[in-house]
Motif scaffolding. Structure first.
Motif, PDB file in Angstrom:
ATOM      1  N   LEU A 126     -26.369 -46.674  -7.286  1.00 29.25           N
ATOM      2  CA  LEU A 126     -27.748 -46.179  -7.265  1.00 29.25           C
ATOM      3  C   LEU A 126     -28.091 -45.425  -8.549  1.00 29.25           C
ATOM      4  O   LEU A 126     -29.206 -45.552  -9.071  1.00 29.25           O
ATOM      5  CB  LEU A 126     -27.980 -45.304  -6.033  1.00 29.25           C
ATOM      6  N   LEU A 127     -27.147 -44.644  -9.061  1.00 27.89           N
ATOM      7  CA  LEU A 127     -27.375 -43.992 -10.358  1.00 27.89           C
ATOM      8  C   LEU A 127     -27.570 -45.039 -11.449  1.00 27.89           C
ATOM      9  O   LEU A 127     -28.449 -44.902 -12.308  1.00 27.89           O
ATOM     10  CB  LEU A 127     -26.201 -43.084 -10.726  1.00 27.89           C
ATOM     11  N   SER A 128     -26.756 -46.084 -11.424  1.00 28.07           N
ATOM     12  CA  SER A 128     -26.887 -47.164 -12.395  1.00 28.07           C
ATOM     13  C   SER A 128     -28.276 -47.787 -12.327  1.00 28.07           C
ATOM     14  O   SER A 128     -28.907 -48.041 -13.360  1.00 28.07           O
ATOM     15  CB  SER A 128     -25.818 -48.232 -12.130  1.00 28.07           C
ATOM     16  N   ALA A 129     -28.766 -48.023 -11.111  1.00 31.17           N
ATOM     17  CA  ALA A 129     -30.105 -48.604 -10.952  1.00 31.17           C
ATOM     18  C   ALA A 129     -31.178 -47.685 -11.529  1.00 31.17           C
ATOM     19  O   ALA A 129     -32.108 -48.147 -12.194  1.00 31.17           O
ATOM     20  CB  ALA A 129     -30.379 -48.868  -9.470  1.00 31.17           C
ATOM     21  N   GLY A 130     -31.051 -46.389 -11.288  1.00 32.91           N
ATOM     22  CA  GLY A 130     -32.013 -45.436 -11.837  1.00 32.91           C
ATOM     23  C   GLY A 130     -32.003 -45.424 -13.351  1.00 32.91           C
ATOM     24  O   GLY A 130     -33.055 -45.474 -13.997  1.00 32.91           O
ATOM     25  N   PHE A 131     -30.798 -45.386 -13.921  1.00 30.02           N
ATOM     26  CA  PHE A 131     -30.701 -45.395 -15.385  1.00 30.02           C
ATOM     27  C   PHE A 131     -31.156 -46.733 -15.964  1.00 30.02           C
ATOM     28  O   PHE A 131     -31.767 -46.773 -17.033  1.00 30.02           O
ATOM     29  CB  PHE A 131     -29.281 -45.064 -15.841  1.00 30.02           C
ATOM     30  N   ALA A 132     -30.888 -47.833 -15.268  1.00 29.19           N
ATOM     31  CA  ALA A 132     -31.344 -49.143 -15.741  1.00 29.19           C
ATOM     32  C   ALA A 132     -32.871 -49.196 -15.765  1.00 29.19           C
ATOM     33  O   ALA A 132     -33.462 -49.762 -16.692  1.00 29.19           O
ATOM     34  CB  ALA A 132     -30.779 -50.259 -14.865  1.00 29.19           C
ATOM     35  N   ALA A 133     -33.505 -48.598 -14.756  1.00 30.31           N
ATOM     36  CA  ALA A 133     -34.969 -48.558 -14.747  1.00 30.31           C
ATOM     37  C   ALA A 133     -35.495 -47.758 -15.932  1.00 30.31           C
ATOM     38  O   ALA A 133     -36.437 -48.179 -16.620  1.00 30.31           O
ATOM     39  CB  ALA A 133     -35.466 -47.955 -13.430  1.00 30.31           C
ATOM     40  N   LEU A 134     -34.876 -46.613 -16.187  1.00 27.81           N
ATOM     41  CA  LEU A 134     -35.285 -45.810 -17.347  1.00 27.81           C
ATOM     42  C   LEU A 134     -35.030 -46.568 -18.644  1.00 27.81           C
ATOM     43  O   LEU A 134     -35.827 -46.493 -19.585  1.00 27.81           O
ATOM     44  CB  LEU A 134     -34.535 -44.478 -17.357  1.00 27.81           C
ATOM     45  N   THR A 135     -33.932 -47.314 -18.695  1.00 29.93           N
ATOM     46  CA  THR A 135     -33.612 -48.109 -19.877  1.00 29.93           C
ATOM     47  C   THR A 135     -34.740 -49.070 -20.203  1.00 29.93           C
ATOM     48  O   THR A 135     -35.142 -49.205 -21.355  1.00 29.93           O
ATOM     49  CB  THR A 135     -32.301 -48.897 -19.656  1.00 29.93           C
ATOM     50  N   ALA A 136     -35.246 -49.748 -19.182  1.00 27.45           N
ATOM     51  CA  ALA A 136     -36.329 -50.716 -19.413  1.00 27.45           C
ATOM     52  C   ALA A 136     -37.579 -50.037 -19.948  1.00 27.45           C
ATOM     53  O   ALA A 136     -38.198 -50.516 -20.909  1.00 27.45           O
ATOM     54  CB  ALA A 136     -36.650 -51.454 -18.109  1.00 27.45           C
ATOM     55  N   ILE A 137     -37.941 -48.910 -19.368  1.00 24.16           N
ATOM     56  CA  ILE A 137     -39.151 -48.209 -19.803  1.00 24.16           C
ATOM     57  C   ILE A 137     -38.982 -47.664 -21.215  1.00 24.16           C
ATOM     58  O   ILE A 137     -39.843 -47.863 -22.084  1.00 24.16           O
ATOM     59  CB  ILE A 137     -39.506 -47.076 -18.811  1.00 24.16           C
ATOM     60  N   PHE A 138     -37.867 -46.976 -21.465  1.00 28.99           N
ATOM     61  CA  PHE A 138     -37.622 -46.414 -22.800  1.00 28.99           C
ATOM     62  C   PHE A 138     -37.509 -47.518 -23.850  1.00 28.99           C
ATOM     63  O   PHE A 138     -38.025 -47.382 -24.964  1.00 28.99           O
ATOM     64  CB  PHE A 138     -36.345 -45.565 -22.814  1.00 28.99           C
ATOM     65  N   ALA A 139     -36.845 -48.621 -23.508  1.00 28.07           N
ATOM     66  CA  ALA A 139     -36.670 -49.721 -24.461  1.00 28.07           C
ATOM     67  C   ALA A 139     -38.010 -50.378 -24.785  1.00 28.07           C
ATOM     68  O   ALA A 139     -38.271 -50.715 -25.943  1.00 28.07           O
ATOM     69  CB  ALA A 139     -35.691 -50.752 -23.911  1.00 28.07           C
ATOM     70  N   LYS A 140     -38.848 -50.554 -23.781  1.00 23.71           N
ATOM     71  CA  LYS A 140     -40.157 -51.178 -24.014  1.00 23.71           C
ATOM     72  C   LYS A 140     -40.969 -50.350 -25.006  1.00 23.71           C
ATOM     73  O   LYS A 140     -41.589 -50.898 -25.918  1.00 23.71           O
ATOM     74  CB  LYS A 140     -40.920 -51.325 -22.682  1.00 23.71           C
ATOM     75  N   ILE A 141     -40.935 -49.031 -24.858  1.00 21.48           N
ATOM     76  CA  ILE A 141     -41.644 -48.154 -25.786  1.00 21.48           C
ATOM     77  C   ILE A 141     -40.967 -48.185 -27.159  1.00 21.48           C
ATOM     78  O   ILE A 141     -41.631 -48.271 -28.189  1.00 21.48           O
ATOM     79  CB  ILE A 141     -41.715 -46.716 -25.243  1.00 21.48           C
ATOM     80  N   GLY A 142     -39.630 -48.152 -27.153  1.00 16.53           N
ATOM     81  CA  GLY A 142     -38.882 -48.091 -28.408  1.00 16.53           C
ATOM     82  C   GLY A 142     -38.937 -49.348 -29.244  1.00 16.53           C
ATOM     83  O   GLY A 142     -38.767 -49.300 -30.462  1.00 16.53           O
TER      84      GLY A 142
END
Length: 145
Positions: A13-29
């Motif tokens: 579940l932590l992995s899923a949360g961080f993966a979601a943040l990864t997508a959002i941060f990466a899209k902006i970055g």
């Protein structure tokens, strides 16, 4: 909390949360940079963070003691990870994060199929129903309509 922190579900579940943040941060970055260069920058940061964690927690071991088979499969995993990240960042550069991420998560379906086919894992009918629903759900979320 300690029992929960020792379970695979907690970490998944932590992995899923961080993966979601990864997508959002990466899209902006990735907005104003080449997607391959963005992947390289991210990879350097990941390697640095992991090196620090291994050093601080003293989880290292003599490299000569690691079996060749382990190196082989970790290298293959590394190549697959690199290819996945390059493709993922390219997709984020071109598409909406809300549509890219669900298609990327079709990897769940593929892991189930590969796990059964190559690792001898067994899934129940209910598990397979879940896999089908995940696949259908990913396709529905990714559909632009």
């Amino acid at each position: 909390m300690r029992a929960w922190a020792g379970s695979w579900a907690f970490w998944a579940l932590l992995s899923a949360g961080f993966a979601a943040l990864t997508a959002i941060f990466a899209k902006i970055g990735v907005e104003m940079i080449n997607s391959d260069l963005a992947t390289l920058i991210r990879t350097v940061i990941v390697a640095g963070v992991l090196a620090a964690i291994v050093a601080v927690t003293r989880q290292y071991q003599p490299l000569a003691e690691i079996p060749a088979r382990t190196y082989t499969f970790l290298a293959l995993s590394g190549f697959a990870t690199g290819a996945s990240w390059l493709c993922y960042f390219r997709a984020l550069k071109l598409g909406d994060a809300a549509r890219v991420a669900p298609l990327d998560k079709l990897s769940i379906v593929l892991v189930a199929v590969f796990g059964v086919a190559f690792l001898g894992e067994r899934l129940s009918a209910l598990n397979w129903l879940g896999i089908v629903l995940i696949g259908c759900g990913a396709l529905l979320v990714a559909h632009k309509g």
